[in-house]
Design a protein around this motif. Structure first.
Motif, PDB file in Angstrom:
ATOM      1  N   GLY A  37       7.801   7.662 -12.662  1.00 48.45           N
ATOM      2  CA  GLY A  37       6.874   8.192 -11.670  1.00 48.45           C
ATOM      3  C   GLY A  37       6.937   9.701 -11.558  1.00 48.45           C
ATOM      4  O   GLY A  37       5.919  10.366 -11.333  1.00 48.45           O
ATOM      5  N   ALA A  38       8.137  10.254 -11.720  1.00 45.45           N
ATOM      6  CA  ALA A  38       8.306  11.702 -11.587  1.00 45.45           C
ATOM      7  C   ALA A  38       7.578  12.478 -12.675  1.00 45.45           C
ATOM      8  O   ALA A  38       7.322  13.674 -12.520  1.00 45.45           O
ATOM      9  N   ALA A  39       7.233  11.809 -13.775  1.00 43.24           N
ATOM     10  CA  ALA A  39       6.572  12.484 -14.893  1.00 43.24           C
ATOM     11  C   ALA A  39       5.053  12.512 -14.754  1.00 43.24           C
ATOM     12  O   ALA A  39       4.370  12.973 -15.665  1.00 43.24           O
ATOM     13  N   THR A  40       4.511  12.029 -13.624  1.00 46.96           N
ATOM     14  CA  THR A  40       3.068  11.933 -13.461  1.00 46.96           C
ATOM     15  C   THR A  40       2.489  13.182 -12.791  1.00 46.96           C
ATOM     16  O   THR A  40       3.177  13.875 -12.033  1.00 46.96           O
ATOM     17  N   PRO A  41       1.200  13.467 -13.020  1.00 43.79           N
ATOM     18  CA  PRO A  41       0.546  14.561 -12.287  1.00 43.79           C
ATOM     19  C   PRO A  41       0.548  14.339 -10.780  1.00 43.79           C
ATOM     20  O   PRO A  41       0.625  15.299 -10.012  1.00 43.79           O
ATOM     21  N   LEU A  42       0.466  13.074 -10.338  1.00 38.90           N
ATOM     22  CA  LEU A  42       0.505  12.802  -8.899  1.00 38.90           C
ATOM     23  C   LEU A  42       1.818  13.253  -8.297  1.00 38.90           C
ATOM     24  O   LEU A  42       1.855  13.819  -7.193  1.00 38.90           O
ATOM     25  N   ALA A  43       2.932  13.040  -8.999  1.00 39.82           N
ATOM     26  CA  ALA A  43       4.226  13.497  -8.493  1.00 39.82           C
ATOM     27  C   ALA A  43       4.256  15.010  -8.367  1.00 39.82           C
ATOM     28  O   ALA A  43       4.801  15.556  -7.406  1.00 39.82           O
ATOM     29  N   ALA A  71      11.079   9.017  -2.188  1.00 36.07           N
ATOM     30  CA  ALA A  71      10.533   7.742  -1.725  1.00 36.07           C
ATOM     31  C   ALA A  71       9.099   7.519  -2.184  1.00 36.07           C
ATOM     32  O   ALA A  71       8.555   6.436  -1.961  1.00 36.07           O
ATOM     33  N   SER A  72       8.498   8.501  -2.814  1.00 36.62           N
ATOM     34  CA  SER A  72       7.141   8.354  -3.343  1.00 36.62           C
ATOM     35  C   SER A  72       7.126   7.865  -4.778  1.00 36.62           C
ATOM     36  O   SER A  72       6.084   7.395  -5.255  1.00 36.62           O
ATOM     37  N   LEU A  73       8.240   7.991  -5.485  1.00 31.98           N
ATOM     38  CA  LEU A  73       8.215   7.839  -6.936  1.00 31.98           C
ATOM     39  C   LEU A  73       8.309   6.405  -7.425  1.00 31.98           C
ATOM     40  O   LEU A  73       7.768   6.061  -8.483  1.00 31.98           O
ATOM     41  N   GLY A  74       8.996   5.536  -6.694  1.00 30.40           N
ATOM     42  CA  GLY A  74       9.306   4.212  -7.213  1.00 30.40           C
ATOM     43  C   GLY A  74       8.124   3.275  -7.332  1.00 30.40           C
ATOM     44  O   GLY A  74       8.199   2.266  -8.032  1.00 30.40           O
ATOM     45  N   CYS A  75       7.007   3.595  -6.652  1.00 35.21           N
ATOM     46  CA  CYS A  75       5.846   2.699  -6.665  1.00 35.21           C
ATOM     47  C   CYS A  75       4.748   3.146  -7.611  1.00 35.21           C
ATOM     48  O   CYS A  75       3.746   2.457  -7.772  1.00 35.21           O
ATOM     49  N   MET A  76       4.920   4.288  -8.275  1.00 33.33           N
ATOM     50  CA  MET A  76       3.802   4.917  -8.976  1.00 33.33           C
ATOM     51  C   MET A  76       3.225   4.060 -10.092  1.00 33.33           C
ATOM     52  O   MET A  76       2.027   4.091 -10.347  1.00 33.33           O
ATOM     53  N   GLN A 137      -4.615  -6.348   6.785  1.00 31.10           N
ATOM     54  CA  GLN A 137      -4.952  -4.987   7.213  1.00 31.10           C
ATOM     55  C   GLN A 137      -3.864  -3.966   6.923  1.00 31.10           C
ATOM     56  O   GLN A 137      -4.155  -2.770   6.818  1.00 31.10           O
ATOM     57  N   TRP A 138      -2.623  -4.415   6.788  1.00 33.62           N
ATOM     58  CA  TRP A 138      -1.487  -3.513   6.692  1.00 33.62           C
ATOM     59  C   TRP A 138      -0.736  -3.723   5.385  1.00 33.62           C
ATOM     60  O   TRP A 138      -0.583  -4.847   4.915  1.00 33.62           O
ATOM     61  N   HIS A 139      -0.260  -2.627   4.836  1.00 31.78           N
ATOM     62  CA  HIS A 139       0.622  -2.665   3.668  1.00 31.78           C
ATOM     63  C   HIS A 139       2.024  -2.959   4.188  1.00 31.78           C
ATOM     64  O   HIS A 139       2.700  -2.082   4.718  1.00 31.78           O
ATOM     65  N   ASN A 140       2.470  -4.209   4.050  1.00 32.38           N
ATOM     66  CA  ASN A 140       3.748  -4.610   4.637  1.00 32.38           C
ATOM     67  C   ASN A 140       4.901  -3.706   4.231  1.00 32.38           C
ATOM     68  O   ASN A 140       5.837  -3.489   5.006  1.00 32.38           O
ATOM     69  N   THR A 141       4.876  -3.206   3.002  1.00 28.36           N
ATOM     70  CA  THR A 141       5.965  -2.348   2.536  1.00 28.36           C
ATOM     71  C   THR A 141       6.112  -1.128   3.427  1.00 28.36           C
ATOM     72  O   THR A 141       7.229  -0.679   3.706  1.00 28.36           O
ATOM     73  N   SER A 142       4.989  -0.602   3.885  1.00 25.96           N
ATOM     74  CA  SER A 142       5.041   0.564   4.758  1.00 25.96           C
ATOM     75  C   SER A 142       5.250   0.170   6.212  1.00 25.96           C
ATOM     76  O   SER A 142       6.116   0.709   6.903  1.00 25.96           O
ATOM     77  N   SER A 143       4.488  -0.819   6.689  1.00 21.43           N
ATOM     78  CA  SER A 143       4.567  -1.166   8.109  1.00 21.43           C
ATOM     79  C   SER A 143       5.918  -1.779   8.475  1.00 21.43           C
ATOM     80  O   SER A 143       6.385  -1.636   9.609  1.00 21.43           O
ATOM     81  N   CYS A 144       6.550  -2.469   7.531  1.00 21.75           N
ATOM     82  CA  CYS A 144       7.865  -3.070   7.774  1.00 21.75           C
ATOM     83  C   CYS A 144       9.002  -2.263   7.157  1.00 21.75           C
ATOM     84  O   CYS A 144      10.179  -2.542   7.416  1.00 21.75           O
ATOM     85  N   GLY A 145       8.654  -1.304   6.314  1.00 24.20           N
ATOM     86  CA  GLY A 145       9.681  -0.560   5.589  1.00 24.20           C
ATOM     87  C   GLY A 145      10.555   0.320   6.451  1.00 24.20           C
ATOM     88  O   GLY A 145      11.747   0.510   6.160  1.00 24.20           O
ATOM     89  N   PRO A 190       1.752   6.358  -2.256  1.00 18.55           N
ATOM     90  CA  PRO A 190       3.131   6.871  -2.276  1.00 18.55           C
ATOM     91  C   PRO A 190       3.539   7.519  -0.962  1.00 18.55           C
ATOM     92  O   PRO A 190       4.709   7.440  -0.571  1.00 18.55           O
ATOM     93  N   TRP A 191       2.603   8.154  -0.283  1.00 13.89           N
ATOM     94  CA  TRP A 191       2.935   8.780   0.990  1.00 13.89           C
ATOM     95  C   TRP A 191       3.244   7.723   2.041  1.00 13.89           C
ATOM     96  O   TRP A 191       4.104   7.921   2.905  1.00 13.89           O
ATOM     97  N   SER A 192       2.554   6.578   1.996  1.00  9.65           N
ATOM     98  CA  SER A 192       2.876   5.502   2.933  1.00  9.65           C
ATOM     99  C   SER A 192       4.322   5.053   2.765  1.00  9.65           C
ATOM    100  O   SER A 192       5.036   4.811   3.749  1.00  9.65           O
ATOM    101  N   MET A 193       4.767   4.917   1.513  1.00  6.78           N
ATOM    102  CA  MET A 193       6.160   4.557   1.245  1.00  6.78           C
ATOM    103  C   MET A 193       7.094   5.636   1.797  1.00  6.78           C
ATOM    104  O   MET A 193       8.103   5.351   2.457  1.00  6.78           O
ATOM    105  N   ALA A 194       6.743   6.889   1.509  1.00  7.00           N
ATOM    106  CA  ALA A 194       7.608   8.000   1.900  1.00  7.00           C
ATOM    107  C   ALA A 194       7.743   8.109   3.410  1.00  7.00           C
ATOM    108  O   ALA A 194       8.836   8.353   3.941  1.00  7.00           O
ATOM    109  N   ARG A 195       6.638   7.920   4.107  1.00 10.14           N
ATOM    110  CA  ARG A 195       6.691   8.026   5.560  1.00 10.14           C
ATOM    111  C   ARG A 195       7.552   6.920   6.170  1.00 10.14           C
ATOM    112  O   ARG A 195       8.278   7.147   7.135  1.00 10.14           O
ATOM    113  N   ALA A 196       7.471   5.716   5.612  1.00 11.99           N
ATOM    114  CA  ALA A 196       8.308   4.630   6.117  1.00 11.99           C
ATOM    115  C   ALA A 196       9.780   4.956   5.933  1.00 11.99           C
ATOM    116  O   ALA A 196      10.604   4.729   6.835  1.00 11.99           O
ATOM    117  N   SER A 197      10.127   5.489   4.771  1.00 11.39           N
ATOM    118  CA  SER A 197      11.518   5.840   4.507  1.00 11.39           C
ATOM    119  C   SER A 197      11.999   6.940   5.447  1.00 11.39           C
ATOM    120  O   SER A 197      13.065   6.853   6.059  1.00 11.39           O
TER     121      SER A 197
END
Length: 475
Positions: A37-43, A71-76, A137-145, A190-197
């Motif tokens: 994930g770290a090798a992507t333009p999004l990262a 916390a943004s990289l693992g889901c890319m 409606q919700w991405h459980n990974t973020s809402s429960c993360g 990725p930001w949803s993941m990061a914010r949960a973390s």
């Protein structure tokens, strides 16, 4: 006792060496996914966005900015681990939170892995409790993360049950992850993941400082369940409190696609192998195919019925593209969901033939089991059919530890890590002391000239865990 108090008490029990070794395997898998994930333009764009205004783009070890990046990289590339009933990907949220706090508290490897086991438990139990309509409606990974990150951080900070309950309560008052992020073309996941973390770690630090959370944050009249869950199952929070740790029920993903597409990939690979063994073709001749049908459960169709993917992200959420790749070339690798793979005319021809349809049998077993049947109808009337009851990587058909590590190393070297560096990282993780710790420049950009495509491990993985599939039927 409040539900957050009950969850905190369950998560504070001790874990065995086997439990910690399982956590180490998840750290290894996450490291491979994060390196790629770290090798992507999004990262690269996220590095700039997470940095201070006008400041230097952060590395993974730089305070809050570093945690957000990590916390943004693992889901890319959709290679994150997964729990079926909870519908959560714990690794990308819990592991960066634990590593972030461990670096700042000089925690031992054993303590860090214990925190990860506990964080997975909290996140999964939370995910199991929110009910199926929350996932609409919700991405459980973020809402429960945030709950998982809070418990992992609280464990490393040495918080007792009362303070851990406060950390949980504070975390669940800040849900994030609206599913609109998968309906509109955007880069917000990725930001949803990061914010949960980040939310979970901050909640634990606040609890450590004496800040109290609402005791009935989950079950209260204006709590999490009332606000976000039409059909909650609060009894799942405390169910079987002495059961084995739920990290052992978590799936490792062998392919860089949405987990809802994996049963169809698995079935298509089996069809291709059976065809090759019987008829001697390397791939099914597309010109001879009249139609391809994927029968599967409703969420797989809702998430992945995408006949014309236009971007790598859309390709990773396309049953049609995933099946086309599996039938045309075999084992899908991360590069098979790139722009060039989308433009490949052979894949496009097969994609156009694929139709998805709901399957009552698969839907009745979901989400305890992820299943699919792929049927290829040839123009001569012959049918090839294969049904998958549980996909490769699920507890019923687990990947062996060596296969998980091989895939992680492959991802690292594909991202530009040298084989020696990848091997050293695996050795450090598996020693249970994880020294040197992940962080710093581990996920700094790698020049494109150093990135290389490594050989597939598909053949070795294909031979594992066959018990979850029925034999291919070639009519």
């Amino acid at each position: 006792m409040s539900l957050v108090g009950e969850l905190a008490r369950i998560c504070l029990r001790p874990a065995s060496r086997d439990d910690r070794e399982r956590a180490a395997l998840h750290v290894a898998a996450w490291t491979g996914a994060a390196a790629l994930g770290a090798a992507t333009p999004l990262a690269a764009a996220l590095r700039r966005g997470y940095g201070p205004p006008g400041g230097i783009a952060p590395g993974a070890g730089d305070g809050w900015s570093g945690l957000l990046l990590e916390a943004s990289l693992g889901c890319m590339h959709e290679l994150d681990d997964f729990h079926r009933e909870a519908l959560v990907h714990p690794g990308p949220v819990v592991i960066p939170a634990a590593l972030h706090v461990a670096r700042r508290t000089a925690a031992s490897g054993a303590a860090t892995l214990l925190a990860i086991v506990r964080g997975y438990e909290a996140m999964i139990r939370m995910g199991e409790s929110v009910g199926p309509r929350h996932y609409e409606q919700w991405h459980n990974t973020s809402s429960c993360g945030a709950a998982g990150a809070a418990v992992a951080a609280a464990s490393l900070l040495g918080l007792d049950a009362a303070r851990s309950a406060d950390a949980l309560a504070l975390a669940v008052t800040q849900p994030s992850g609206l599913w609109q992020i998968r309906l509109d073309p955007c880069d917000a996941k990725p930001w949803s993941m990061a914010r949960a973390s980040q939310t979970g770690v901050q909640a634990a630090l606040l609890a450590q400082a004496g800040i109290r959370g609402p005791a009935r944050a989950l079950e209260g009249e204006k709590g999490f369940y009332t606000a976000t869950c039409p059909d909650p199952r609060p009894e799942r929070i405390g169910a079987d409190p002495a059961a084995p740790w739920k990290i052992h029920q978590t799936t490792f993903k062998p392919w860089a696609a949405c987990r809802h597409a994996h049963p169809a990939i698995d079935a298509a690979l089996a069809l291709r192998d059976a065809w090759r063994e019987r008829d001697g073709w390397r791939a099914l001749p597309a010109a001879d195919i009249a139609a391809i049908r994927v029968d599967t459960y409703g969420d797989a169709i809702a998430f992945c019925d995408r006949a014309r993917p236009a971007t790598p992200h859309e390709a990773r959420f396309s049953l049609q593209h995933a099946v086309a790749v599996a039938l045309n070339k075999g084992w899908p690798e991360a590069g098979d969901f790139s722009e060039s793979a989308i433009a490949d005319t052979a894949h496009a021809r097969v994609r156009a033939l694929v139709r998805a349809a709901p399957c009552e049998h698969c839907s009745a077993r979901y989400p305890r089991h992820f299943g699919a049947t792929v049927t290829v109808v040839l123009k001569n009337g012959r049918e090839l059919r294969h049904q998958v009851h549980d996909a490769l990587g699920d507890p019923e058909r687990p990947m062996a530890p060596g296969q998980v590590l091989d895939l992680a190393r492959l991802l690292m070297t594909s991202a530009g890590w040298t084989p020696q560096r990848a091997r050293r990282r695996m050795e450090a993780i598996l020693s249970l002391e994880m020294l040197p710790r992940l962080g710093g420049d581990d996920f700094s950009p790698v020049p494109s000239a150093r990135r290389r495509r490594r050989g597939s491990i598909g053949r070795s993985l294909r031979t594992s865990g066959a018990g979850g599939r029925s034999g291919p039927h070639l009519g």
